[in-house]
Design a protein around this motif. Structure first.
Motif, mmCIF file in Angstrom:
data_model
loop_
_atom_site.group_PDB
_atom_site.id
_atom_site.type_symbol
_atom_site.label_atom_id
_atom_site.label_comp_id
_atom_site.label_asym_id
_atom_site.label_seq_id
_atom_site.Cartn_x
_atom_site.Cartn_y
_atom_site.Cartn_z
ATOM 1 N N ASP A 81 0.816 -1.205 0.000
ATOM 2 C CA ASP A 81 0.000 0.000 0.000
ATOM 3 C C ASP A 81 0.853 1.261 0.000
ATOM 4 O OD1 ASP A 81 -2.197 -1.588 0.099
ATOM 5 O OD2 ASP A 81 -3.124 -0.552 1.790
ATOM 6 N N ASP A 82 0.281 2.295 -0.635
ATOM 7 C CA ASP A 82 0.841 3.659 -0.662
ATOM 8 C C ASP A 82 1.975 3.803 -1.685
ATOM 9 O OD1 ASP A 82 -0.902 3.788 1.518
ATOM 10 O OD2 ASP A 82 0.739 3.608 2.965
ATOM 11 N N HIS A 88 -5.102 9.857 -0.157
ATOM 12 C CA HIS A 88 -5.082 8.974 1.005
ATOM 13 C C HIS A 88 -5.943 9.503 2.159
ATOM 14 C CE1 HIS A 88 -3.484 6.046 3.970
ATOM 15 N NE2 HIS A 88 -3.283 5.315 2.888
ATOM 16 N N HIS A 103 -5.563 3.517 -4.741
ATOM 17 C CA HIS A 103 -5.613 3.704 -3.279
ATOM 18 C C HIS A 103 -5.978 5.161 -2.958
ATOM 19 C CE1 HIS A 103 -4.862 2.349 0.762
ATOM 20 N NE2 HIS A 103 -3.732 2.980 0.934
HETATM 21 ZN ZN ZN Z 1 -2.593 3.343 2.703
#
Ligand code: ZN
Length: 234
Positions: free
Chosen positions: A54-55, A108, A104
């Motif tokens: 993730d990210d 965020h 994603h």
């Molecule tokens: Zn994240």
């Protein structure tokens, strides 16, 4: 106060508590949402698992890709729109190495208590960036912090987008690489989806976790495939 009024107030309070509790559970549930598909793992006898990152992207992409290549592993990267803008080369490198890319959101931000317009823009803008970087095919979605309530899943369903969560999350429960690795090796079973966060890590700890997982599970006979490929086994 009359007894009846008292009882009414008590019942209303109880109902309110249940509603709040229900919303909280719904917001955080890994395998349930109000609309559309959500996947946190799949049932299979084949020894396959999905690593999901993730990210980012960030400069760390290079090292992650290098590790994956060493173990002949394919993974799934849930990228943030504003980081794609900052690291276009890293985004392209992920795509060129044939890994799966997911959305994603752009910033965020947690996708709860936000306007429908905000949520729509966060998703659409990021999809556009992913496609501009050369990614073909459908783009799955993962909500920041796994949080979702009503409009987000509704919009995802309209877009025929799948939500991907996870069933193994070492970073949530542990801090040292050793603890994280032990936990993953204990919790693993065929069809698992593992969540990891190597992108903003400066210490190299998360890379170590990834490497140990790759090494140990390869030894156990596991293969690492994308979430898309995992889902074809269902
Ligand atoms: Zn994240």
């Amino acid at each position: 106060m009359r007894k009846k009024t008292y009882l009414k107030i008590l019942l209303s309070l109880l109902l309110l508590c249940l509603l709040l509790f229900g919303s909280y559970e719904l917001m955080n549930a890994r395998s349930y949402q109000l609309f559309g598909n959500i996947t946190n793992s799949i049932e299979t006898d084949e020894k396959v698992v999905a690593l999901t990152f993730d990210d980012g992207p960030t400069k760390n992409v290079e090292q992650v890709l290098h590790l994956l290549e060493q173990y002949n592993a394919k993974a799934t990267f849930f990228l943030i729109g504003q980081d794609i803008e900052k690291f276009p080369e890293e985004t392209k490198a992920i795509i060129e190495a044939d890994h799966q890319v997911g959305n994603h959101t752009f910033s965020h931000a947690r996708m709860i208590f936000k306007s429908p317009t905000f949520i729509k823009e966060e998703i659409d803008k990021t999809d556009e960036l992913i496609h501009e970087a050369g990614y073909k095919g459908e783009i799955d979605f993962r909500p920041p912090n796994g949080k979702k309530l009503v409009f987000l899943p509704y919009y995802l369903k309209l877009q025929e987008k799948e939500t991907i969560t996870w069933n193994i999350e070492p970073d949530t429960f542990f801090t040292t690489p050793e603890e994280k690795i032990d936990y993953v090796l204990e919790a693993i079973h065929p069809g698992s989806i593992i969540l990891l966060h190597p992108m903003y890590d400066q210490s190299g700890d998360e890379l170590q976790v990834i490497e140990e997982i790759l090494k140990a599970l390869t030894k156990e006979g596991y293969r690492f495939i994308t979430v898309d490929d995992l889902q074809t086994l269902e």
